[in-house]
Design an enzyme around this catalytic site. Structure first.
Site, short mmCIF file in Angstrom:
data_model
loop_
_atom_site.label_atom_id
_atom_site.label_comp_id
_atom_site.label_asym_id
_atom_site.label_seq_id
_atom_site.Cartn_x
_atom_site.Cartn_y
_atom_site.Cartn_z
N ASP A 123 47.74 14.35 44.43
CA ASP A 123 48.01 14.47 45.86
C ASP A 123 48.42 13.10 46.39
OD1 ASP A 123 47.98 14.80 48.62
OD2 ASP A 123 46.12 15.95 48.64
N SER B 79 44.67 21.12 53.99
CA SER B 79 45.05 19.85 54.60
C SER B 79 44.28 19.66 55.91
CB SER B 79 46.57 19.80 54.80
OG SER B 79 46.98 18.50 55.13
N HIS C 267 49.59 18.13 46.72
CA HIS C 267 48.90 18.45 47.97
C HIS C 267 49.03 19.92 48.35
CE1 HIS C 267 47.06 17.42 51.82
NE2 HIS C 267 48.03 18.07 52.45
#
Length: 440
Positions: free
Chosen positions: A341, A250, A376
């Site tokens: 995601d 991320s 994600h």
């Protein structure tokens, strides 16, 4: 007519207690185990159940429905689960399908903070196909299995300098070893479990605490902080100086790409990026807060009031000035992306990165791993899937429930497959030769 021998066998089958085994009973979290039950009556419906109490005192469980074979045996890796939190032949379903027990608070996420102790998972077998009330029934048998992030002999060293905070994990043995800088995302704080697991696989790894959500201390926002952290690893006497890589998820992946493209101080040997993007952070981490704030109108909220940031990130693709010059990257990069995601438009960003690198002539350095129906939070294998969890947002005060995306089974498959390929990628790029690791 029943003979004496048949009567003895019948008595034994009734009086001999079931035997439940987990092999190995102690293992790293990314290792598989074999759960088996013997001494059951043939054709008996049973439920295999796992239970874990987290450090936050929340209970997590998974269960599968089985029927014993003609020998009175259930083998989880070999037999079908006909119902429960997972179905089919799933050797590790009792771990990856874990979810909070009924009645738990909304938005929980299972994260181990104390990596020096094992996760103690209680596995039990119950008569019948049970779906609730496990605590109200006595199991036929139970065992406790240990799941470790730290292998025996891994050293854990806290780093608490004025600007640099993190934890260094050193594999057992004389070394020298390759090194890794490990960074998590915008949730902030010090997260050690992936770093300790990487050290268990032979990499000196520094878990870096670099980011705090808005409203708290955010002094560590410049790329120079990460360069200093990288050099702490590079200069360690047990590290091969020119074999240090960077691993990020991320926001950590965004930082990783920026260091690979912009830094004139460090030279990462390779980079692993999970669900990141190529936002230019030359002005510091505040850049991403500014991007989020200026595109707040793109935020979506679903019918369950869960926040979806995916459309916010797409603004990056429409503004060339915001993009990192990925054509300057000079080391191998592995991008791991979940197609579902919901937090960031990672697949589109990776496609844009590939196009930019192709134009610059360095796309041979890029490897893409794309996983349909993965979300994600692609974590180490057999970690539970978190489709939505509580999150302290930079866009407004207080906590929200963030939708990360993913479907449990394909997401879990992605975690297992990606981890294997990540370790292969790291070994190929951070070890001098295939034989080096065996000699350490």
């Amino acid at each position: 007519m029943m003979t004496a021998a048949h009567r003895r066998l019948s008595i034994m089958s009734v009086t001999s207690p079931p035997i439940l085994s987990v092999v190995p009973s102690r293992a790293l979290v990314d290792e598989t185990f074999k759960v088996q039950v013997k001494n059951l009556p043939a054709g008996l419906p049973v439920t295999l159940h796992s239970l874990y109490r987290s450090e936050q005192k929340d209970d997590w469980e998974a269960y599968g429905h089985y029927v014993s074979d003609h020998t009175g045996t259930v083998s989880v890796p070999d037999d079908f689960s006909f119902g429960g939190t997972y179905t089919g032949k799933e050797a590790m379903g009792l771990l990856w399908s874990m979810c909070p027990v009924p009645g738990s608070p909304e938005g929980l996420r299972l994260r181990v903070m104390n990596v020096c102790s094992p996760m103690l998972v209680n596995i039990s077998v119950y008569r019948g196909h049970v779906v609730e009330g496990f605590r109200d029934q006595d199991p036929l048998a139970s065992v406790v299995t240990e799941r470790w992030y730290m292998a025996p002999g891994v050293q854990r060293i806290e780093i608490r300098e004025e600007e640099l905070r993190g934890t260094l994990f050193i594999p057992p043995g004389p070394g020298p070893f390759p090194g890794l800088l490990d960074m998590w995302g915008g949730g902030g704080g010090l997260v050690e479990y992936r770093a300790s697991l990487l050290a268990s696989h032979g990499f000196v790894t520094l878990a870096l605490d670099y980011y705090t959500p808005k409203g708290a201390d955010t002094r560590n926002t410049e790329l120079s902080l990460f360069e200093s952290a990288f050099n702490v690893i590079k200069d360690h006497p047990k590290v091969i100086q020119d074999r240090v890589g960077i691993f990020g998820l991320s926001l950590g992946a965004v930082v990783t790409l920026n260091l690979a493209a912009l830094s004139t101080v460090i030279n990462p040997r390779c980079c692993v990026c999970i669900n990141g993007n190529h936002l230019n952070l030359v002005k510091g981490l505040n850049t991403i807060s500014n991007l989020l704030s200026s595109n707040y109108h793109r935020l979506h909220v679903d019918e369950q009031n869960r926040h979806i940031w995916r459309q916010i990130g797409e603004a990056l693709l429409n503004d060339p000035e915001q993009k990192l010059d990925v054509g300057r990257i000079k080391c191998p990069v592995l991008l791991v992306n979940g197609h579902d995601d919901q937090n960031w438009s990672t697949v589109k960003c990776s496609e844009d990165m590939a196009q930019l690198m192709r134009a610059a002539g360095n796309d041979h350095l890029l490897t893409l791993l794309n996983y349909p129906d993965a979300g994600h939070l692609i974590e180490p294998p057999f970690s539970p899937h978190f489709r939505a969890t509580n999150f302290k947002s930079n866009l407004q005060t207080g906590k929200v429930v963030m939708l990360w995306g993913g479907q449990t089974k394909p997401h879990s498959d992605a975690q297992e497959d990606a981890w294997k390929k990540i370790l292969v990628f790291l070994e190929q790029n951070l070890y001098y030769s295939p034989g080096l690791k065996a000699r350490l």
